[in-house]
Design a protein around this motif. Structure first.
Motif, PDB file in Angstrom:
ATOM      1  N   ALA A  28       0.963  -1.363   0.234  1.00  0.00           N
ATOM      2  CA  ALA A  28      -0.048   0.088   0.112  1.00  0.00           C
ATOM      3  C   ALA A  28       0.795   1.293  -0.134  1.00  0.00           C
ATOM      4  O   ALA A  28       0.707   2.098  -0.690  1.00  0.00           O
ATOM      5  CB  ALA A  28      -0.876   0.142   1.149  1.00  0.00           C
ATOM      6  N   LEU A  46       0.941   4.019  -2.876  1.00  0.00           N
ATOM      7  CA  LEU A  46       0.587   5.469  -2.635  1.00  0.00           C
ATOM      8  C   LEU A  46       1.724   6.213  -3.101  1.00  0.00           C
ATOM      9  O   LEU A  46       1.623   7.460  -3.557  1.00  0.00           O
ATOM     10  CB  LEU A  46       0.335   5.417  -1.042  1.00  0.00           C
ATOM     11  CG  LEU A  46      -0.895   5.060  -0.648  1.00  0.00           C
ATOM     12  CD1 LEU A  46      -0.899   5.332   0.766  1.00  0.00           C
ATOM     13  CD2 LEU A  46      -1.920   6.128  -1.218  1.00  0.00           C
ATOM     14  N   SER A  47       2.806   5.800  -3.053  1.00  0.00           N
ATOM     15  CA  SER A  47       4.083   6.529  -3.238  1.00  0.00           C
ATOM     16  C   SER A  47       4.174   6.690  -4.750  1.00  0.00           C
ATOM     17  O   SER A  47       4.503   7.863  -5.384  1.00  0.00           O
ATOM     18  CB  SER A  47       5.623   6.148  -2.658  1.00  0.00           C
ATOM     19  OG  SER A  47       5.718   4.860  -3.516  1.00  0.00           O
ATOM     20  N   VAL A  80       1.554   6.612  -6.779  1.00  0.00           N
ATOM     21  CA  VAL A  80       0.462   7.635  -7.101  1.00  0.00           C
ATOM     22  C   VAL A  80       0.847   9.125  -6.670  1.00  0.00           C
ATOM     23  O   VAL A  80       0.714   9.942  -7.631  1.00  0.00           O
ATOM     24  CB  VAL A  80      -0.619   7.487  -6.383  1.00  0.00           C
ATOM     25  CG1 VAL A  80      -1.970   8.417  -6.411  1.00  0.00           C
ATOM     26  CG2 VAL A  80      -1.353   6.048  -7.075  1.00  0.00           C
ATOM     27  N   GLY A  81       1.562   9.306  -5.844  1.00  0.00           N
ATOM     28  CA  GLY A  81       2.156  10.679  -5.349  1.00  0.00           C
ATOM     29  C   GLY A  81       3.193  10.964  -6.423  1.00  0.00           C
ATOM     30  O   GLY A  81       3.044  12.369  -6.476  1.00  0.00           O
ATOM     31  N   LEU A 117       3.326  12.298  -0.575  1.00  0.00           N
ATOM     32  CA  LEU A 117       3.108  10.800  -0.717  1.00  0.00           C
ATOM     33  C   LEU A 117       4.600  10.148  -1.536  1.00  0.00           C
ATOM     34  O   LEU A 117       4.801   9.017  -1.420  1.00  0.00           O
ATOM     35  CB  LEU A 117       2.144  10.582  -1.365  1.00  0.00           C
ATOM     36  CG  LEU A 117       0.647  10.505  -0.752  1.00  0.00           C
ATOM     37  CD1 LEU A 117      -0.654  10.196  -1.581  1.00  0.00           C
ATOM     38  CD2 LEU A 117       0.834   9.735   0.468  1.00  0.00           C
TER      39      LEU A 117
END
Length: 66
Positions: free
Chosen positions: A26, A30-31, A33-34, A42
């Protein structure tokens, strides 16, 4: 190579390792996507997520006595 089966064996004996792996995945997602969305805070999770994945691997190998 039976790596997948070794991971499943370690996860079955230690369910917290599976939960740890889910948290690491996860954080990695998230990283990414950031990073794609503009490099916000993120994006800073990328290196710690990779380190977490390596620690997970070491923990699994330790539980398998390798």
């Amino acid at each position: 190579m039976n790596t997948w089966f070794e991971y499943r064996t370690a996860w079955a004996a230690n369910p917290w390792l599976l939960a740890y792996a889910c948290v690491v995945v996860a954080a990695l997602l998230l990283s990414i996507v950031g990073t794609v969305l503009g490099g916000g805070p993120l994006a800073l999770l990328f290196i710690p997520a990779l380190a977490g994945a390596y620690v997970h691997h070491l923990l699994v190998m330790k539980r398998l006595k390798r």
